[in-house]
Motif scaffolding. Structure first.
Motif, mmCIF file in Angstrom:
data_model
loop_
_atom_site.group_PDB
_atom_site.id
_atom_site.type_symbol
_atom_site.label_atom_id
_atom_site.label_comp_id
_atom_site.label_asym_id
_atom_site.label_seq_id
_atom_site.Cartn_x
_atom_site.Cartn_y
_atom_site.Cartn_z
ATOM 1 N N ARG A 260 0.873 -1.192 0.000
ATOM 2 C CA ARG A 260 0.000 0.000 0.000
ATOM 3 C C ARG A 260 0.892 1.217 0.000
ATOM 4 N NH1 ARG A 260 -1.461 1.570 5.636
ATOM 5 N NH2 ARG A 260 -3.614 1.943 5.020
ATOM 6 N N THR A 261 0.398 2.286 -0.619
ATOM 7 C CA THR A 261 1.181 3.516 -0.636
ATOM 8 C C THR A 261 0.257 4.700 -0.428
ATOM 9 O OG1 THR A 261 2.972 4.696 -1.782
ATOM 10 C CG2 THR A 261 1.157 3.942 -3.158
ATOM 11 N N ARG A 262 0.835 5.738 0.182
ATOM 12 C CA ARG A 262 0.056 6.905 0.588
ATOM 13 C C ARG A 262 -0.132 7.884 -0.571
ATOM 14 N NH1 ARG A 262 0.804 9.213 5.941
ATOM 15 N NH2 ARG A 262 2.685 7.927 6.033
ATOM 16 N N LEU A 263 -1.324 8.402 -0.688
ATOM 17 C CA LEU A 263 -1.558 9.517 -1.615
ATOM 18 C C LEU A 263 -1.965 10.724 -0.784
ATOM 19 C CD1 LEU A 263 -3.583 8.280 -4.739
ATOM 20 C CD2 LEU A 263 -1.156 8.751 -4.523
ATOM 21 N N GLU A 264 -1.066 11.688 -0.691
ATOM 22 C CA GLU A 264 -1.392 12.936 0.017
ATOM 23 C C GLU A 264 -2.511 13.646 -0.754
ATOM 24 O OE1 GLU A 264 0.031 13.930 2.717
ATOM 25 O OE2 GLU A 264 2.052 13.068 2.802
ATOM 26 N N PRO A 265 -3.259 14.545 -0.084
ATOM 27 C CA PRO A 265 -4.230 15.347 -0.848
ATOM 28 C C PRO A 265 -3.478 16.089 -1.954
ATOM 29 C CG PRO A 265 -4.401 15.783 1.527
ATOM 30 C CD PRO A 265 -3.219 14.887 1.345
ATOM 31 N N GLY A 266 -3.947 15.974 -3.178
ATOM 32 C CA GLY A 266 -3.251 16.615 -4.302
ATOM 33 C C GLY A 266 -2.024 15.845 -4.768
ATOM 34 N N GLY A 267 -1.682 14.786 -4.064
ATOM 35 C CA GLY A 267 -0.480 14.009 -4.406
ATOM 36 C C GLY A 267 -0.777 12.950 -5.454
ATOM 37 N N SER A 268 0.271 12.298 -5.933
ATOM 38 C CA SER A 268 0.037 11.288 -6.958
ATOM 39 C C SER A 268 0.995 10.110 -6.802
ATOM 40 C CB SER A 268 0.172 11.897 -8.348
ATOM 41 O OG SER A 268 1.456 12.431 -8.501
ATOM 42 N N PHE A 269 0.577 8.988 -7.365
ATOM 43 C CA PHE A 269 1.413 7.792 -7.454
ATOM 44 C C PHE A 269 1.760 7.613 -8.921
ATOM 45 C CE2 PHE A 269 1.508 3.347 -8.779
ATOM 46 C CZ PHE A 269 2.566 2.864 -8.013
ATOM 47 N N GLU A 270 3.031 7.344 -9.192
ATOM 48 C CA GLU A 270 3.440 7.080 -10.574
ATOM 49 C C GLU A 270 4.030 5.690 -10.644
ATOM 50 O OE1 GLU A 270 6.086 10.331 -11.212
ATOM 51 O OE2 GLU A 270 4.484 11.642 -11.934
ATOM 52 N N SER A 271 3.415 4.827 -11.423
ATOM 53 C CA SER A 271 3.986 3.489 -11.571
ATOM 54 C C SER A 271 5.330 3.650 -12.275
ATOM 55 C CB SER A 271 3.065 2.616 -12.413
ATOM 56 O OG SER A 271 3.109 3.019 -13.767
ATOM 57 N N PRO A 272 6.322 2.785 -11.955
ATOM 58 C CA PRO A 272 7.580 2.851 -12.684
ATOM 59 C C PRO A 272 7.328 2.820 -14.187
ATOM 60 C CG PRO A 272 7.795 1.341 -10.853
ATOM 61 C CD PRO A 272 6.336 1.741 -10.914
ATOM 62 N N VAL A 273 8.001 3.696 -14.920
ATOM 63 C CA VAL A 273 7.870 3.698 -16.379
ATOM 64 C C VAL A 273 8.439 2.380 -16.902
ATOM 65 C CG1 VAL A 273 8.627 4.790 -18.528
ATOM 66 C CG2 VAL A 273 8.081 6.202 -16.530
ATOM 67 N N VAL A 274 7.711 1.744 -17.821
ATOM 68 C CA VAL A 274 8.251 0.561 -18.489
ATOM 69 C C VAL A 274 8.372 0.885 -19.973
ATOM 70 C CG1 VAL A 274 7.269 -1.061 -16.832
ATOM 71 C CG2 VAL A 274 5.968 -0.467 -18.877
ATOM 72 N N PHE A 275 9.222 0.167 -20.667
ATOM 73 C CA PHE A 275 9.258 0.308 -22.117
ATOM 74 C C PHE A 275 9.020 -1.060 -22.735
ATOM 75 C CE2 PHE A 275 13.723 0.048 -20.658
ATOM 76 C CZ PHE A 275 14.160 -1.083 -21.320
ATOM 77 N N VAL A 276 8.294 -1.061 -23.840
ATOM 78 C CA VAL A 276 7.945 -2.306 -24.524
ATOM 79 C C VAL A 276 8.374 -2.149 -25.981
ATOM 80 C CG1 VAL A 276 6.088 -3.909 -25.092
ATOM 81 C CG2 VAL A 276 5.943 -2.538 -23.006
ATOM 82 N N GLY A 277 9.139 -3.094 -26.478
ATOM 83 C CA GLY A 277 9.638 -2.957 -27.846
ATOM 84 C C GLY A 277 9.600 -4.264 -28.614
ATOM 85 N N GLY A 278 9.504 -4.157 -29.927
ATOM 86 C CA GLY A 278 9.568 -5.324 -30.798
ATOM 87 C C GLY A 278 10.942 -5.422 -31.442
ATOM 88 N N PHE A 279 11.249 -6.589 -31.977
ATOM 89 C CA PHE A 279 12.566 -6.798 -32.605
ATOM 90 C C PHE A 279 12.497 -8.027 -33.498
ATOM 91 C CE2 PHE A 279 13.924 -10.695 -30.579
ATOM 92 C CZ PHE A 279 13.058 -10.767 -29.502
ATOM 93 N N ASP A 280 13.504 -8.165 -34.355
ATOM 94 C CA ASP A 280 13.761 -9.467 -34.986
ATOM 95 C C ASP A 280 15.269 -9.712 -34.954
ATOM 96 O OD1 ASP A 280 14.585 -7.751 -36.957
ATOM 97 O OD2 ASP A 280 12.934 -8.185 -38.310
ATOM 98 N N HIS A 281 15.712 -10.828 -35.508
ATOM 99 C CA HIS A 281 17.128 -11.214 -35.451
ATOM 100 C C HIS A 281 17.643 -11.445 -34.033
ATOM 101 C CE1 HIS A 281 16.859 -9.471 -39.536
ATOM 102 N NE2 HIS A 281 17.645 -10.501 -39.814
ATOM 103 N N GLY A 282 16.784 -11.931 -33.152
ATOM 104 C CA GLY A 282 17.229 -12.404 -31.853
ATOM 105 C C GLY A 282 17.686 -11.318 -30.890
ATOM 106 N N PRO A 283 18.282 -11.736 -29.762
ATOM 107 C CA PRO A 283 18.661 -10.781 -28.715
ATOM 108 C C PRO A 283 19.650 -9.710 -29.186
ATOM 109 C CG PRO A 283 18.666 -13.013 -27.842
ATOM 110 C CD PRO A 283 18.434 -13.139 -29.315
ATOM 111 N N ASP A 284 20.565 -10.035 -30.119
ATOM 112 C CA ASP A 284 21.466 -8.984 -30.607
ATOM 113 C C ASP A 284 20.720 -7.987 -31.490
ATOM 114 O OD1 ASP A 284 23.761 -9.599 -29.224
ATOM 115 O OD2 ASP A 284 24.641 -10.817 -30.829
ATOM 116 N N GLY A 285 19.725 -8.490 -32.247
ATOM 117 C CA GLY A 285 18.882 -7.580 -33.025
ATOM 118 C C GLY A 285 18.149 -6.617 -32.096
#
Ligand SMILES: [Zn+2]
Length: 733
Positions: A260-285
């Protein structure tokens, strides 16, 4: 489908929108409307549901779609005092927005009055797309919210495909024998990877991962998707395959529950930013796109502007805690002769832990005098500091655990007989505003007073759990908490541990962002006992990482092999420590094992023989002139299995623009394995390449891309534990 509950008119409107190419849509959006974002490798389609947004699909152009059956669930209730109130989210079309770079869908709850923003941003026209959820408390009283994942998915696998899961461990302490994992995702596969600022390596438990994960199809395209977390606190990625479903979640670590996390009046919670990406040619690609994206989106432009980045460094730990003015000046003089870029003062310079002023017996003229000496020798000056650690010094300005003002910043009451270790004390909770203010001033003072070009933080910067009920984070569960001592400091595990890290990590980011603004060009080295804090949040707030705490050639190469899958090579620092080298070939092997990214020599170079000195000087020259531009700019290919110290291993850099590259080749210890073939990557099959062996271990030659990629580049080394650098240049027609 979350449409159709509204008026017929609205339904017709939706249908109309569906007839339009989604990229043409302008805000405001309507319920049920779809919107699309795309980069060169990643296309996503989202839908504005009435009470919930949804990611519909992720696609690599030209490859089958990943159809999503469900994305993250939004929080369904909040707590206020003893009351739990259900939350009913409703789409707010006027506040929502979609354009070619940014989709932000806004949902509001009337009672309690909350606003949730679900956003996707494409910051470059290549690479992944970022995603975040922000929840604002618009009431006038404090609220508590439960866990909100950053991202969740349930891909429909239809028809069933063969999939592989790739993830990478942190090099914490010593890289393990595995490091880079490639696991088949069979039906029933179930996995959770965790990350924190501690890089925990508890016996019997899986090691922490760099918070990133990749899933690829095991077909000729080797295409798929990856996800990473831009946060250093306690996070996790989970993945499970059940029949035709591949589902999982990404975000803060919900364990130990309940979060659980506190939200002060007027305060906000920000989920950690994630990035999602596509690729081909394997992990080095994937890596060749992601590394470039990390540099452009998360990296500090001031840092990359400097063409001497990554620097070559000499670090004082070659002399250990005994460092003093005489030794520092001697090392600076020698470092300058070797051509290195920076002198880095490691632990041992200060009065005591928490008392970050130079020890007057060791440095009678202070530290600024040493920095100035380095500057006069043409070197930059860097400094090691554990700036969130408190000790027992009673000198003015010291962070003393007994100081009544400071006592409550500790994660628990410390026993009367508590003693710090020589360079480790008790981490304060910088999530507490007063503690953060102190740290902000202290970092600013250290950078200014000691004329720093680089600040390295070490130790455990972020509190490991906290027992206090009066801090901004949630209180611990009184019936379910564990307080223990580790590395000389007190640690706490309870249901509030993730929230403690959430607040402290955000404070750390704010401190460094502010110092960066005041001192453009100042470098930050991220170190937490070497390689424990390697993540994309640190990458966004620091400049380079110490990637492991074990510094022999094999450990350095293993940590580099793993980490270089996801982070720019220039940001990956290897400390090269003294290692028994009988021949110059072995000496160069030792140096080069740390020369694939950022090179820090951690030896008293004045103790080297004349031959070693001359060889090292040539290697530094070569690094600066030929290798550094490739480390900064080139694509990177893992052209061997992960180093085991027994067989051969190697890394290839290939710069498509300059049409130049290099292969780092390392020979292991098997007497019979005098030659090896490296199948190269990224070349043009029909082009011709001039191949030159830097140490002249083979005659130079010209080969076609086909020969190099199919048959391989043959390297012959007469000595075990030796190396060669093979330069490749595409010939113009
Ligand atoms: Zn606390």
């Amino acid at each position: 489908m979350m449409i159709g509950m509204d008026s017929f008119a609205r339904f017709r409107q939706r249908a109309l929108f569906l007839l339009l190419p989604t990229c043409l849509l302008l805000s405001p959006l309507c319920v049920g409307q779809k919107a699309e974002l795309e980069t060169a490798e990643t296309q996503i389609v989202v839908e504005a549901g009435m009470d919930m947004p949804r990611l519909l699909s992720l696609q690599v152009p030209g490859q089958p779609k990943w159809q999503n059956r469900a994305s993250e669930t939004l929080i369904q209730a909040v707590e206020s005092g003893d009351e739990t109130t259900p939350v009913h989210w409703r789409f707010d079309r006027d506040a929502s927005h979609a354009d070619a770079k940014n989709i932000s869908l806004v949902y509001e709850s009337e009672n309690p009055h909350l606003r949730l923003t679900w956003s996707w941003i494409a910051k470059q026209d290549y690479g992944p797309i970022e995603h975040q959820i922000r929840i604002e408390n618009l009431t006038e009283h404090e609220l508590w919210i439960p866990m909100q994942d950053s991202f969740a998915f349930d891909w429909q696998l239809d028809p069933p495909v063969e999939l592989e899961h790739v993830y990478v461990e942190k090099g914490a302490n010593t890289p393990s024998p595995v490091g880079t994992h490639g696991v088949q995702i069979a039906d029933g596969y179930r996995w959770t990877g965790t990350s924190s600022t501690y890089g925990d390596i508890d016996e019997g438990k899986p090691r922490e991962i760099i918070p990133w994960s990749l899933v690829q199809r095991e077909d000729t395209s080797r295409s798929g998707w990856y996800v990473g977390i831009e946060f250093s606190g306690r996070t996790r990625i989970s993945l499970e395959r059940k029949h035709d479903s591949l589902h999982g979640a990404v975000g803060l670590n919900p364990d130990p529950a309940p979060f659980r996390t506190r939200l002060e009046p007027g305060g906000s919670f920000e989920s950690p930013v994630v990035f999602v990406g596509g690729f081909d040619h394997g992990p080095d690609g994937a890596g060749n796109i992601l590394r470039r994206w990390v540099r452009a989106v998360l990296g500090n432009p001031e840092t990359w502007k400097n063409h001497n980045f990554p620097l070559v460094v000499n670090n004082s730990w070659g002399g250990g805690m005994a460092v003093n003015e005489e030794m520092a000046r001697r090392m600076i003089g020698d470092a300058s002769g070797l051509g290195v870029d920076m002198f880095h003062m490691d632990a041992g310079w200060f009065r005591a832990v928490g008392d970050w002023r130079p020890n007057p017996q060791k440095f009678p003229h202070g530290l600024a005098a040493i920095a100035d000496d380095a500057h006069q020798h043409g070197l930059k000056f860097g400094l090691w500091v554990d700036w969130t650690q408190a000790g027992l010094s009673t000198e003015s300005g010291a962070l003393n655990i007994r100081d009544p003002k400071v006592r409550d910043w500790m994660v628990t009451d410390l026993p009367k007989d508590w003693q710090p270790e020589p360079f480790k004390g008790q981490t304060i909770d910088i999530g507490v505003p007063a503690a953060k203010d102190w740290a902000q001033h202290e970092v600013e003072r250290i950078v200014t007073d000691y004329h720093l070009d680089m600040l390295e933080h070490d130790g455990y910067l972020v509190a490991h759990g906290c027992d206090r009920a009066d801090h901004p984070h949630a209180a611990p569960d009184p019936l379910n908490k564990c307080i223990y001592k580790s590395w000389g400091a007190y640690w706490v595990d309870s249901s509030n541990s993730t929230d403690v890290s959430y607040h402290a990590v955000r404070a750390y980011y704010e401190i460094y962002s502010k110092v960066r603004k005041q001192h453009p060009g100042l470098l930050f080295e991220i170190c937490a006992d070497g390689g424990r804090m390697v993540d994309f949040g640190s990458a966004a707030h620091g400049d380079y990482f110490s990637i492991t705490d074990t510094y022999d050639p094999l450990s350095n190469r293993r940590a580099f092999y793993d980490t270089s899958h996801v982070l720019p090579a220039a940001m990956l620092e290897s400390y090269v420590e003294n290692w028994p080298a009988t021949r110059l070939e072995n000496f160069r092997y030792m140096l080069r094992s740390g020369m694939m990214g950022w090179l820090t020599i951690m030896m008293d170079t004045t103790t080297w023989s004349a031959d070693q000195h001359a060889a090292a000087k040539k290697e530094v020259e070569l690094y600066k002139k030929e290798l550094r531009p490739l480390i900064r700019e080139a694509d990177l290919y893992h052209v061997s299995p992960r180093p085991d110290g027994v067989h051969w291993d190697g890394i290839e850099y290939w710069d498509q623009e300059r049409r130049r590259g290099v292969v780092y080749a390392f020979r292991g210890t098997v007497p019979e394995e005098g030659t090896h073939l490296f199948a190269l990557k990224g070349l043009k099959p029909l082009a011709r390449y001039a191949i030159s062996f830097h140490d002249h271990t083979s005659p130079d030659r010209t080969l076609t891309g086909n020969q190099l990629m199919k048959y391989g580049l043959q390297v012959r080394l007469p000595y075990v534990n030796s190396s060669e650098l093979i330069f490749i240049a595409e010939q113009t027609q």
